[in-house]
Design an enzyme around this catalytic site. Structure first.
Site, PDB file in Angstrom:
ATOM      1  N   GLU A 101       0.821  -1.210   0.000  1.00 51.35           N
ATOM      2  CA  GLU A 101       0.000   0.000   0.000  1.00 51.35           C
ATOM      3  C   GLU A 101       0.861   1.268   0.000  1.00 51.35           C
ATOM      4  OE1 GLU A 101      -2.999  -0.505  -0.681  1.00 51.35           O
ATOM      5  OE2 GLU A 101      -2.918  -2.650  -0.279  1.00 51.35           O
ATOM      6  N   HIS A 151       1.737   2.163  -3.473  1.00 52.36           N
ATOM      7  CA  HIS A 151       0.720   2.964  -4.166  1.00 52.36           C
ATOM      8  C   HIS A 151       0.879   4.443  -3.826  1.00 52.36           C
ATOM      9  CE1 HIS A 151      -1.655  -0.122  -6.079  1.00 52.36           C
ATOM     10  NE2 HIS A 151      -1.866  -0.772  -4.940  1.00 52.36           N
ATOM     11  N   GLU A 167      -0.382  -2.807  -9.701  1.00 51.11           N
ATOM     12  CA  GLU A 167      -0.310  -3.810  -8.639  1.00 51.11           C
ATOM     13  C   GLU A 167       1.029  -4.541  -8.665  1.00 51.11           C
ATOM     14  OE1 GLU A 167      -2.452  -4.161  -6.171  1.00 51.11           O
ATOM     15  OE2 GLU A 167      -3.505  -2.465  -7.077  1.00 51.11           O
TER      16      GLU A 167
END
Length: 350
Positions: free
Chosen positions: A185, A188, A234
């Site tokens: 995360e 990201h 991803e």
């Protein structure tokens, strides 16, 4: 959709829909297009296990996202950066309202992690931020009660970046595995996927408003392109997870448990066997033109790659010269907070 990005696509998005199943069935029955001659398949020996790292962890205080992003992710982001005023529109307009709304929702319906609240998880976050060069970024973690193991993040103004972990995910994973999810995360956030994916979605919506069949055709093409980018994003963040874990088995184990793990038998799961399974999938789906098309159809409508595809991509990158060079150029984590070294400067300029 405002660029919310997560480790497993919210669970539901990974399910194969009835429409996709029907398309696969139709494709299997069709022989209208002649099969193409496939290149000879080269499979690594199954006995090759995942590499390990026995020494202490290293960090990159000035790590540039370009050092680990997937090529398709880099290409799409570069194209959007060239649009005048578009980034400011997302960050300062739409993004601010969305961030504030989600911030209030997290405060009212989740548990915020901190030094005095779930301090073990907070420690995992602090170390992961240090390794990825994000120590100065104030990231909050919230834990939500949810039986579907998942995690997600979003930030568009970088004022209130957050990560949400579902309670079932914490129960399912070991601390090392949970840290790799947090690192995914953080990847990201470091790549600012929330901004660029939101912008891509806005462009797609506007394209759909064009008159006649042009709008629909353009919108469908842009939507498919955005999904391909999401899948590449991803893969970039799986690499970020590996940079923090510095042991491919840890990240592969997360994929394996999200696919078919359980809190009562996780210790009996074998990441090397799951890698063997991923190699088998790749080999079987590349045996013929029809199987390759079926594989493409299975993933076309997904925001995340298939778990076995993510494992294979991670396996390949963990053995690449790029990954080895990053490990060799990192700063031992205990010394990462000390002054800037020449290696850190080279990371920043990369």
């Amino acid at each position: 959709q405002a660029g919310k990005t997560g480790i497993g696509g919210g669970g539901v998005s990974q399910q194969v829909s009835p429409q996709v199943r029907s398309r696969v069935a139709a494709l299997a029955m069709s022989s209208s297009s002649p099969p193409k001659i496939m290149e000879e398949y080269r499979l690594e020996a199954v006995g090759d296990s995942l590499p390990t790292r026995d020494s202490g962890k290293v960090a990159w205080p000035h790590l540039a996202p370009s050092r680990f992003t997937h090529p398709l992710d880099t290409q799409a982001t570069r194209a959007l950066r060239q649009l005048p005023l578009a980034e400011g529109l997302v960050r300062n307009g739409f993004g601010g309202m969305v961030e504030q709304a989600i911030y209030l929702d997290n405060l009212s319906n989740a548990v915020r992690v901190g030094p005095k609240q779930l301090s073990n998880i907070h420690a995992l976050l602090v170390e992961a931020k240090q390794i990825l060069g994000l120590s100065s970024l104030p990231v909050d973690i919230y834990v939500r009660q949810n039986p579907q193991p998942n995690a997600y993040t979003m930030a568009m103004q970088s004022k209130r970046p957050f990560i949400v972990l579902h309670s079932s995910l914490i129960t399912l994973l070991t601390p090392q595995e949970l840290q790799s999810v947090i690192a995914h995360e953080l990847g990201h956030l470091k790549c600012e996927h929330g901004v660029w994916i939101t912008l891509s979605n806005i462009i797609t919506i506007f394209a759909a408003q064009l008159p006649g069949g042009l709008g629909r055709t353009l919108s469908e093409a842009l939507s498919a392109s955005t999904l391909r980018w999401l899948r590449a994003a991803e893969l970039s963040c799986d690499r970020a997870a590996l940079l923090v874990a510095q042991d491919p088995r840890t990240v592969v184990s997360v994929m394996m448990k999200l696919s078919g793990g359980g809190a009562g038998f996780g210790e009996n799961l074998n990441p090397d066997e799951y890698l063997r399974q991923a190699r088998d999938f790749e080999q079987e789906s590349d045996k013929s033109w029809m199987f390759k098309r079926m594989r493409e159809t299975m993933t076309a409508q997904l925001s995340h790659p298939l778990p076995v595809e993510r494992v294979r991509e991670l396996d390949k990158w963990s053995k690449s010269a790029d990954y080895r060079a990053l490990l060799a150029g990192g700063t031992p984590i205990k010394k990462a907070a000390q002054g800037k070294s020449s290696k850190e400067q080279s990371d920043k300029s990369a």
